[in-house]
Design a protein around this motif. Sequence first.
Motif, short mmCIF file in Angstrom:
data_model
loop_
_atom_site.label_atom_id
_atom_site.label_comp_id
_atom_site.label_asym_id
_atom_site.label_seq_id
_atom_site.Cartn_x
_atom_site.Cartn_y
_atom_site.Cartn_z
N VAL A 26 -117.67 -92.20 -33.01
CA VAL A 26 -118.78 -91.28 -32.74
C VAL A 26 -118.43 -91.59 -34.97
O VAL A 26 -117.53 -90.55 -34.82
N THR A 27 -118.92 -92.13 -35.68
CA THR A 27 -118.84 -91.73 -37.15
C THR A 27 -120.08 -91.31 -37.07
O THR A 27 -121.51 -92.49 -37.28
N THR A 44 -117.51 -98.55 -28.37
CA THR A 44 -118.09 -98.31 -27.14
C THR A 44 -117.03 -99.05 -26.90
O THR A 44 -117.20 -99.77 -26.72
N ARG A 45 -115.75 -99.06 -26.45
CA ARG A 45 -115.07 -99.81 -25.48
C ARG A 45 -114.83 -100.25 -23.70
O ARG A 45 -115.16 -98.00 -22.91
N GLY A 96 -119.64 -109.06 -20.24
CA GLY A 96 -121.14 -109.38 -19.82
C GLY A 96 -122.67 -108.07 -19.36
O GLY A 96 -123.70 -108.41 -19.09
N ALA A 97 -121.64 -106.59 -19.45
CA ALA A 97 -122.54 -105.87 -19.14
C ALA A 97 -123.53 -104.99 -20.43
O ALA A 97 -123.47 -105.87 -21.58
N LEU A 98 -124.65 -104.51 -19.55
CA LEU A 98 -125.18 -104.33 -20.56
C LEU A 98 -125.16 -102.38 -20.96
O LEU A 98 -124.74 -101.72 -19.85
N LEU A 99 -124.95 -102.57 -21.90
CA LEU A 99 -124.24 -100.81 -23.06
C LEU A 99 -126.03 -100.40 -23.58
O LEU A 99 -126.58 -100.87 -23.82
N ILE A 103 -120.36 -102.16 -30.65
CA ILE A 103 -120.84 -101.61 -31.44
C ILE A 103 -122.02 -101.07 -31.42
O ILE A 103 -123.25 -101.99 -31.53
N GLN A 104 -122.81 -100.09 -32.07
CA GLN A 104 -124.38 -99.25 -32.07
C GLN A 104 -124.72 -98.94 -32.58
O GLN A 104 -124.04 -97.22 -33.53
N GLU A 105 -125.47 -98.73 -33.16
CA GLU A 105 -126.11 -98.02 -34.90
C GLU A 105 -127.70 -97.55 -34.23
O GLU A 105 -128.28 -97.59 -33.88
N PHE A 106 -127.65 -96.12 -35.00
CA PHE A 106 -128.82 -94.96 -34.70
C PHE A 106 -129.40 -94.61 -35.87
O PHE A 106 -128.57 -94.02 -36.58
N THR A 107 -130.00 -94.38 -35.71
CA THR A 107 -131.41 -93.93 -36.98
C THR A 107 -131.77 -91.92 -36.44
O THR A 107 -132.52 -92.16 -35.84
N VAL A 108 -131.43 -91.47 -36.78
CA VAL A 108 -131.75 -89.69 -36.43
C VAL A 108 -132.99 -89.24 -37.19
O VAL A 108 -132.33 -89.00 -38.62
#
Length: 285
Positions: free
Chosen positions: A188-189, A204-205, A211-214, A239-244
């Motif tokens: 996490v950064t 996330t590794r 083919g899985a869903l994260l 890689i996923q990105e979020f806005t907090v």
Amino acid sequence: MRKILCLLLLLPVSLFAQRSEVLLDTGWEFHQGDGTARWKKVTVPHDWAIYGPFDRENDLQNVAVTQNMENKASLKTGRTGGLPWVGVGWYRRKLNIPAGKRATLVFDGAMSEARVSVNGEEVCYWPYGYNSFHVDITPFVHPGINELRVRLENLPQSSRWYPGAGLYRNVHLILTDEVHVPVWGTYVTTPVVQEDRALVRLETRIEQGYGALLETEILDPGGAVAASLSSVVSGAETIQEFTVPSPSLWSPETPSLYKAVSRVILGGREVDRDETVFGIRQAGF
């Protein structure tokens, strides 16, 4: 009727508990030295050297301290407290491994020169005693009862202060499905931190997860603060990105923490759930 009712109550828990973590604090036996010895029951964390006896001879070092401009070696004592920390210690316990599960051991601290064996076969060698390590023992175990042994050795002159001895921190057993997030598999950064928003980037590794869903949510103590994202696993890392919005920044005075909860979905079924605690902060130098 009472037995049937208990089974029905426990059934939903077992269906959804795809990942479990067991603290291996009890059930250990210990003996000191490599020869045949009598095992005694201990609990972990365990430091065999603190039982002494204290002796000046345990602490003697014939060295020249160059920082003190010494050119000739002389006897020094007191650096490691006079405790008998040099030597070998053995630990053993039983592991109950369910069928169809991957098994990973995590050692938070083992001093030192750790040699980990499962069912008589060495699975890991980790010489450094000051940081944690983990080992996937799945290829070496079978369903049911297995034997874990750990040999530790503190070598002479390997420390200039008291280093501890033995399994001086917790030991964990992590059980997962074949498709799973491995130990330390999330990173996490927070590359953008502003007063009104923060960008959280999660890598996330997932092992065997093509083919899985994260699905991931970012939570604070009050609940979800960022919308859940779904990403299809197509490589080694997702890689996923979020806005907090309006982030609560971490500091020593106000140690605000968030939690990233990731669910791995395969064939419509949750096969793993991983949680990572982190703080939002930006530092510049």
